[in-house]
Design an enzyme around this catalytic site. Structure first.
Site, PDB file in Angstrom:
ATOM      1  N   TYR A  72       1.421   3.299  -4.202  1.00  0.00           N
ATOM      2  CA  TYR A  72       0.904   2.072  -3.583  1.00  0.00           C
ATOM      3  C   TYR A  72       0.978   2.209  -2.050  1.00  0.00           C
ATOM      4  CZ  TYR A  72       1.338  -2.678  -1.697  1.00  0.00           C
ATOM      5  OH  TYR A  72       1.222  -3.809  -0.927  1.00  0.00           O
ATOM      6  N   LYS A  92      -1.956   2.190   0.954  1.00  0.00           N
ATOM      7  CA  LYS A  92      -1.975   1.345   2.156  1.00  0.00           C
ATOM      8  C   LYS A  92      -2.099   2.215   3.413  1.00  0.00           C
ATOM      9  CE  LYS A  92      -2.052  -2.560   0.260  1.00  0.00           C
ATOM     10  NZ  LYS A  92      -3.159  -3.494   0.518  1.00  0.00           N
ATOM     11  N   ASN A 132      -8.805   0.069  -6.760  1.00  0.00           N
ATOM     12  CA  ASN A 132      -8.731  -1.265  -6.143  1.00  0.00           C
ATOM     13  C   ASN A 132      -8.396  -1.219  -4.660  1.00  0.00           C
ATOM     14  OD1 ASN A 132      -9.051  -3.013  -8.585  1.00  0.00           O
ATOM     15  ND2 ASN A 132      -7.246  -1.843  -9.214  1.00  0.00           N
TER      16      ASN A 132
HETATM   17  N1  NAI Z   1       2.926 -10.470  -0.891  1.00  0.00           N
HETATM   18  C1  NAI Z   1       3.532  -9.596  -0.081  1.00  0.00           C
HETATM   19  O1  NAI Z   1       4.710  -9.770   0.267  1.00  0.00           O
HETATM   20  C2  NAI Z   1       2.775  -8.423   0.445  1.00  0.00           C
HETATM   21  C3  NAI Z   1       1.424  -8.234   0.201  1.00  0.00           C
HETATM   22  N2  NAI Z   1       0.761  -7.165   0.758  1.00  0.00           N
HETATM   23  C4  NAI Z   1      -0.666  -6.955   0.521  1.00  0.00           C
HETATM   24  O2  NAI Z   1      -1.359  -8.177   0.722  1.00  0.00           O
HETATM   25  C5  NAI Z   1      -2.454  -8.266  -0.181  1.00  0.00           C
HETATM   26  C6  NAI Z   1      -2.350  -9.551  -0.977  1.00  0.00           C
HETATM   27  O3  NAI Z   1      -1.143  -9.505  -1.707  1.00  0.00           O
HETATM   28  P1  NAI Z   1      -0.673 -10.739  -2.605  1.00  0.00           P
HETATM   29  O4  NAI Z   1      -1.418 -11.967  -2.215  1.00  0.00           O
HETATM   30  O5  NAI Z   1       0.802 -10.750  -2.594  1.00  0.00           O
HETATM   31  O6  NAI Z   1      -1.135 -10.227  -4.029  1.00  0.00           O
HETATM   32  P2  NAI Z   1      -1.806 -11.066  -5.194  1.00  0.00           P
HETATM   33  O7  NAI Z   1      -1.805 -10.213  -6.407  1.00  0.00           O
HETATM   34  O8  NAI Z   1      -1.173 -12.417  -5.275  1.00  0.00           O
HETATM   35  O9  NAI Z   1      -3.289 -11.214  -4.641  1.00  0.00           O
HETATM   36  C7  NAI Z   1      -4.183 -10.133  -4.630  1.00  0.00           C
HETATM   37  C8  NAI Z   1      -5.517 -10.664  -5.062  1.00  0.00           C
HETATM   38  O10 NAI Z   1      -6.464  -9.587  -5.031  1.00  0.00           O
HETATM   39  C9  NAI Z   1      -7.281  -9.709  -6.181  1.00  0.00           C
HETATM   40  N3  NAI Z   1      -7.809  -8.394  -6.527  1.00  0.00           N
HETATM   41  C10 NAI Z   1      -7.125  -7.323  -7.021  1.00  0.00           C
HETATM   42  N4  NAI Z   1      -7.959  -6.295  -7.234  1.00  0.00           N
HETATM   43  C11 NAI Z   1      -9.185  -6.723  -6.856  1.00  0.00           C
HETATM   44  C12 NAI Z   1     -10.463  -6.114  -6.855  1.00  0.00           C
HETATM   45  N5  NAI Z   1     -10.648  -4.868  -7.282  1.00  0.00           N
HETATM   46  N6  NAI Z   1     -11.512  -6.833  -6.392  1.00  0.00           N
HETATM   47  C13 NAI Z   1     -11.342  -8.104  -5.966  1.00  0.00           C
HETATM   48  N7  NAI Z   1     -10.171  -8.742  -5.952  1.00  0.00           N
HETATM   49  C14 NAI Z   1      -9.098  -8.038  -6.397  1.00  0.00           C
HETATM   50  C15 NAI Z   1      -6.365 -10.251  -7.266  1.00  0.00           C
HETATM   51  O11 NAI Z   1      -7.114 -10.901  -8.284  1.00  0.00           O
HETATM   52  C16 NAI Z   1      -5.496 -11.229  -6.477  1.00  0.00           C
HETATM   53  O12 NAI Z   1      -6.034 -12.537  -6.461  1.00  0.00           O
HETATM   54  C17 NAI Z   1      -2.401  -7.020  -1.059  1.00  0.00           C
HETATM   55  O13 NAI Z   1      -3.317  -6.079  -0.549  1.00  0.00           O
HETATM   56  C18 NAI Z   1      -0.977  -6.531  -0.908  1.00  0.00           C
HETATM   57  O14 NAI Z   1      -0.909  -5.147  -1.077  1.00  0.00           O
HETATM   58  C19 NAI Z   1       1.392  -6.265   1.578  1.00  0.00           C
HETATM   59  C20 NAI Z   1       2.729  -6.389   1.822  1.00  0.00           C
HETATM   60  C21 NAI Z   1       3.534  -7.470   1.296  1.00  0.00           C
HETATM   61  O1  LIG Z   2       3.691  -4.541  -0.242  1.00  0.00           O
HETATM   62  C1  LIG Z   2       4.406  -5.286  -0.881  1.00  0.00           C
HETATM   63  O2  LIG Z   2       5.674  -5.498  -0.447  1.00  0.00           O
HETATM   64  C2  LIG Z   2       6.450  -6.605  -0.941  1.00  0.00           C
HETATM   65  C3  LIG Z   2       7.911  -6.317  -0.593  1.00  0.00           C
HETATM   66  O3  LIG Z   2       8.313  -5.153  -1.256  1.00  0.00           O
HETATM   67  P1  LIG Z   2       9.557  -5.141  -2.281  1.00  0.00           P
HETATM   68  O4  LIG Z   2       9.567  -3.759  -2.841  1.00  0.00           O
HETATM   69  O5  LIG Z   2      10.763  -5.444  -1.459  1.00  0.00           O
HETATM   70  O6  LIG Z   2       9.306  -6.220  -3.303  1.00  0.00           O
HETATM   71  C4  LIG Z   2       6.228  -6.762  -2.444  1.00  0.00           C
HETATM   72  O7  LIG Z   2       6.974  -7.852  -2.940  1.00  0.00           O
HETATM   73  C5  LIG Z   2       4.735  -6.967  -2.680  1.00  0.00           C
HETATM   74  O8  LIG Z   2       4.464  -7.103  -4.062  1.00  0.00           O
HETATM   75  C6  LIG Z   2       3.988  -5.758  -2.194  1.00  0.00           C
HETATM   76  O9  LIG Z   2       2.590  -6.008  -2.276  1.00  0.00           O
END
Ligand code: NAI
Ligand SMILES: O=C1O[C@H](COP(=O)(O)O)[C@@H](O)[C@H](O)[C@H]1O
Length: 257
Positions: free
Chosen positions: A146, A150, A84
């Site tokens: 993970y 990244k 993914n």
């Molecule tokens: N939420 C956070 O605090 C953080 C998020 N991120 C990154 O930001 C991005 C979005 O994270 P969130 O919105 O929190 O996660 P989320 O899980 O809410 O959203 C991710 C979306 O990607 C879709 N997805 C997963 N695998 C897929 C695939 N193979 N093809 C198409 N769609 C796919 C999922 O269905 C989901 O809707 C991720 O890449 C995550 O690693 C990075 C650091 C912190």
């Molecule tokens: O990259 C991400 O980081 C946030 C923050 O990390 P955490 O270990 O303090 O929870 C995480 O919540 C999120 O799922 C992840 O995609």
């Protein structure tokens, strides 16, 4: 940006923050992994970023990409991040080059540098009076697979920028939570990213001129060990929120005007 902007992972938390803040600012093309519960107001498709065909269809006609799709779990197993996050991101870059996309914004993570949080530095580095800062020039130092995925996404961007001249901005996102910072979690408060600052930094990344960048995506928290100076200088990032303005879930101070 006159051409449509492709937003992958549009159904997730970061996608929601971006769309809530920038709904009308761009012509969006949204990519969902499964059919959305409500009909979106924007062009959209359902697909998987590890499918060449789905990615080509998603990329068709767009001028810029915000690539969020992937497995966001810090504990995600290798098979999942390989498919993914790593393979999916490589396919996205390849298709972006084929389409002649100008800008590619990649959702990197604090976990790409998680191993800087050593026993000697923590919990002091999470506190307001500590001066330790990562600024994006350091090498990745992931603390889990993970994070490895990244860091690999950032390196893929380096390759596609150097070989194909694509503008690439990697945003090492901190901890996005809606409404207020994480409660009773110093690390989370130090890397809090509010919804509006999340939308704003992605807007900046779509508007600014740059070659290849790695910036930290956090709010202007008093507690911080990520510098936001590069995001300010290169992108014009001007965050409004600060986890110190909250007591639990209650806002106790307003942003400075
Ligand atoms: N939420 C956070 O605090 C953080 C998020 N991120 C990154 O930001 C991005 C979005 O994270 P969130 O919105 O929190 O996660 P989320 O899980 O809410 O959203 C991710 C979306 O990607 C879709 N997805 C997963 N695998 C897929 C695939 N193979 N093809 C198409 N769609 C796919 C999922 O269905 C989901 O809707 C991720 O890449 C995550 O690693 C990075 C650091 C912190
Ligand atoms: O990259 C991400 O980081 C946030 C923050 O990390 P955490 O270990 O303090 O929870 C995480 O919540 C999120 O799922 C992840 O995609």
């Amino acid at each position: 940006m006159d051409d449509p902007v492709l937003l992958t992972g549009a159904g997730g938390a970061v996608g929601a923050a971006i769309l809530e803040g920038l709904e009308d600012a761009y012509e969006w093309k949204l990519m969902f992994h499964s059919p959305p519960a409500e009909e979106p107001d924007h062009e959209y498709l359902v697909g998987d970023v590890s499918s060449e065909g789905d990615v080509a269809a998603a990329m068709d006609g767009v001028g810029a990409v915000i690539h969020l799709a992937g497995d966001p779990r810090p504990e995600a197993p290798w098979d999942s991040v390989l498919e993914n996050n790593i393979d999916g991101t490589q396919k996205m870059y390849e298709a972006a080059v084929d389409e002649g996309v100008e800008k590619f914004v990649f959702a990197s993570s604090n976990h790409a540098v998680g191993s800087f949080e050593t026993d000697e530095r923590t919990p002091e580095m999470y506190r307001p009076d500590d001066q330790y800062r990562l600024d994006g020039t350091e090498l990745p130092r992931p603390g889990n697979l993970y994070g490895v995925s990244k860091a690999t996404g950032e390196v893929l961007g380096r390759y596609y920028h150097d070989q194909y001249d694509l503008s690439v901005c990697n945003i090492r996102i901190g901890n996005l939570t809606r409404g207020h910072p994480p409660i009773d979690y110093e690390r989370g408060q130090a890397m809090w990213l509010s919804y509006r600052d999340c939308a704003h930094i992605h807007d900046c990344a779509l508007q600014a001129d740059y070659e290849y960048e790695i910036v930290y995506g956090i709010s202007d928290n008093d507690r911080k060990y990520y510098s936001i100076e590069r995001a300010k200088d290169v992108l014009g990032y001007d965050p409004q929120d600060n986890s110190a303005h909250f007591d639990g879930d209650e806002r106790v101070a307003e942003p400075e005007p």
